[in-house]
Design a protein around this motif. Structure first.
Motif, short mmCIF file in Angstrom:
data_model
loop_
_atom_site.label_atom_id
_atom_site.label_comp_id
_atom_site.label_asym_id
_atom_site.label_seq_id
_atom_site.Cartn_x
_atom_site.Cartn_y
_atom_site.Cartn_z
N PRO A 47 57.01 36.54 -0.53
CA PRO A 47 58.39 36.04 -0.68
C PRO A 47 58.46 34.55 -1.00
O PRO A 47 59.43 34.09 -1.61
N PHE A 48 57.44 33.79 -0.59
CA PHE A 48 57.46 32.34 -0.80
C PHE A 48 56.99 31.94 -2.20
O PHE A 48 57.11 30.78 -2.58
N LEU A 203 60.88 44.38 -5.02
CA LEU A 203 59.48 44.72 -4.80
C LEU A 203 58.88 43.92 -3.65
O LEU A 203 58.13 44.46 -2.83
N ALA A 204 59.22 42.63 -3.57
CA ALA A 204 58.67 41.79 -2.50
C ALA A 204 59.14 42.27 -1.13
O ALA A 204 58.37 42.24 -0.15
N VAL A 205 60.37 42.72 -1.03
CA VAL A 205 60.91 43.24 0.24
C VAL A 205 60.13 44.47 0.68
O VAL A 205 59.72 44.59 1.84
N MET A 206 59.88 45.37 -0.25
CA MET A 206 59.15 46.59 0.07
C MET A 206 57.71 46.29 0.45
O MET A 206 57.19 46.83 1.45
N LEU A 207 57.04 45.44 -0.31
CA LEU A 207 55.64 45.13 -0.03
C LEU A 207 55.48 44.43 1.31
O LEU A 207 54.56 44.74 2.08
N THR A 208 56.38 43.49 1.60
CA THR A 208 56.30 42.78 2.88
C THR A 208 56.49 43.76 4.04
O THR A 208 55.76 43.72 5.03
N GLY A 209 57.46 44.64 3.91
CA GLY A 209 57.72 45.61 4.98
C GLY A 209 56.57 46.59 5.19
O GLY A 209 56.15 46.83 6.32
#
Length: 491
Positions: A47-48, A203-209
């Motif tokens: 995310p960063f 995509l970043a939200v899904m991968l982080t979760g």
């Protein structure tokens, strides 16, 4: 070759070098903590990356990737606990050496072997990826459809011991990837009245979760701290002794590169296969499992040789080779870079600079590993009950900072719970990510091919490349059946 060399100056700028050092140190620290992996570290970082330049973000990820592979050997040797899944085979001889008072020697063998594997892998990326691009330029919608299907099938069948669960995970990913607006008709699908996901799931939200939250939940479910009292004052590996492992490194490096190119195979398979081959090739195989340093060298070289080579299909074809490659692909997409043939012509400075970053971080890993051995070992003392909440807080802050929407934080946590439940029930997580990426790719390519051919189904087997890919897809279940039959016979 000149194109590859053109990327070196871009990798040597101050921001890039600093990002590589920080990423490599962070990767070693993450790998040294049992339960944490390079995938988790990259998921936290993802995310960063919105605020970073492409080579800074990719340089940090390259450092994390290489560093975590060596970091996983630290608890494997000192505590008989693989810091990462790829370090399983390292425990076979690493822990007996530590028990014999040679922990420092074992850690040094793991470090130089990891460095050798990373160098071999980075060179393979530089040599193999550019020629593969010329082949990829011959791909049209039909070929890309079959590539996506092959990626989904190979990961689902080869990654998990249970093919049905692997396929189920992949289909979950495909469903997630199709959420949002149909690009051809403009209609919404799989939204179920939730307006926030009408534009698709980030995509970043899904991968982080999926990759950062489940390990934290697992720590909370069974918080157990670890400690190490290994003797690091004993004699380490001498320079002359390192050259005795060259033959092992070459064999293991080739195995790691080949397995890395195979979608979904992963460093854990590379380490185990290489360890088995080293034992088979040894004249005194009875020493393996009792503290033979060749076992450590084989395992660590192979699982690091898997690193950059797994990015070959990602950069050249846009097909991630494993979950880490999928995260790197996500970082590229966030930066507006689309992996595939066009990446080499439109953003040559970034792609070739990244290749050099994968090579340079191998040497940084060697330096940091030698200097910071005691510091990295102390990371094993962090209580899991303290570490897990820190991970969840970082995930939430990173997600909110990247999207500025509280709904995405809840969505990220929801994916985390889903990933935790699936992992506890034996469903692999990596096919979900690859399904979310390759599913829309397969759908759009399929529809484009039908439009171009005016609905002719024979167009899907009209080119030699398509025929080869179809045969490869058909061979996958046969390979699975053959492997099962062999296991049944030997059992």
């Amino acid at each position: 070759m000149m194109d590859v060399l053109s990327g070196l100056p871009h990798a040597l700028v101050v921001d890039s070098l600093l990002a590589m050092v920080v990423g490599t140190a962070a990767g070693i620290l993450v790998g040294a903590i049992p339960g944490l992996t390079a995938t988790l570290a990259m998921a936290l970082l993802l995310p960063f990356t919105y605020t970073m330049s492409p080579l800074v973000a990719l340089g940090m990820m390259a450092g994390i990737y290489n560093g975590s592979m060596y970091g996983g050997a630290i608890p494997a040797i000192l505590m008989r606990i693989p810091g990462t899944p790829s370090a399983v085979a390292t425990t076979f001889d690493g822990y007996p050496l530590a028990q014999a008072g040679r922990a420092k020697y074992a850690l040094h063998v793991a470090l130089v072997s990891s460095t050798a594997g990373s160098i071999i892998s980075a060179l393979a990326l530089m040599i193999i990826a550019p020629p593969l691009v010329s082949l990829a330029l011959q791909f049209g919608p039909t070929e890309y459809f079959w590539v996506a299907v092959f990626g989904l099938a190979s990961v689902s069948l080869l990654l998990a011991g249970a093919p049905a669960k692997g396929l189920a995970s992949a289909m979950i990913g495909v469903a997630v990837g199709l959420v949002g607006m149909d690009m051809m008709t403009g209609s919404e699908r799989l939204v179920f009245g939730v307006r926030h996901v009408a534009g698709g799931i980030d995509l970043a939200v899904m991968l982080t979760g999926l990759f950062a939250v489940p390990p934290a939940l697992a720590m909370l479910a069974s918080p157990a701290g670890g400690s190490s009292r290994a003797d690091l004052t004993a004699v380490g590996l001498r320079l002359g002794e390192a050259f005795t492992f060259v033959r092992t490194w070459i064999r293991s490096g080739v195995i790691g590169v080949v397995i890395g190119i195979m979608p979904g195979a992963g460093g854990n398979l590379a380490g185990i296969v290489s360890y088995s081959e080293a034992k088979r090739a040894a004249k005194d195989a009875s020493l393996f499992g009792k503290g033979d340093p060749r076992g450590i060298a084989a395992s660590e070289c192979a699982n690091n040789a898997d690193n950059a080579s797994s990015l070959i299909p990602t950069l050249a074809l846009g097909v991630p080779g494993n979950s880490v490659a999928a995260l790197m692909m996500g970082a590229m997409l966030i930066q507006g870079l689309n992996p595939g043939p066009a990446l080499f012509s439109q953003h040559a400075d970034v792609v070739y600079g990244f290749m050099w970053q994968m090579l340079l971080t191998a040497f940084m890993m060697l330096a940091l590993g030698l200097v910071g051995a005691k510091l990295f070992v102390n990371m094993l003392r962090i209580p899991a009950a303290l570490l897990a909440p820190m991970i969840l807080i970082i995930c939430s802050l990173g997600t909110y900072a990247s999207t500025n929407a509280m709904a995405d934080v809840w969505l990220m946590l929801g994916f985390g719970v889903l990933g935790y439940v699936l992992a506890r029930t034996g469903y692999p997580i990596a096919p979900i990510v690859l399904g979310a990426i390759l599913g829309p790719m397969a759908e759009s390519s399929f529809r484009q091919a039908l439009l171009i051919s005016r609905g002719d189904p024979l167009s899907f087997v009209s080119s030699p490349i398509s025929i080869v890919l179809v045969l490869a897809i058909l061979a996958l279940p046969l390979m699975q059946l053959r492997s099962r039959k062999k296991d049944t016979t030997s059992g």
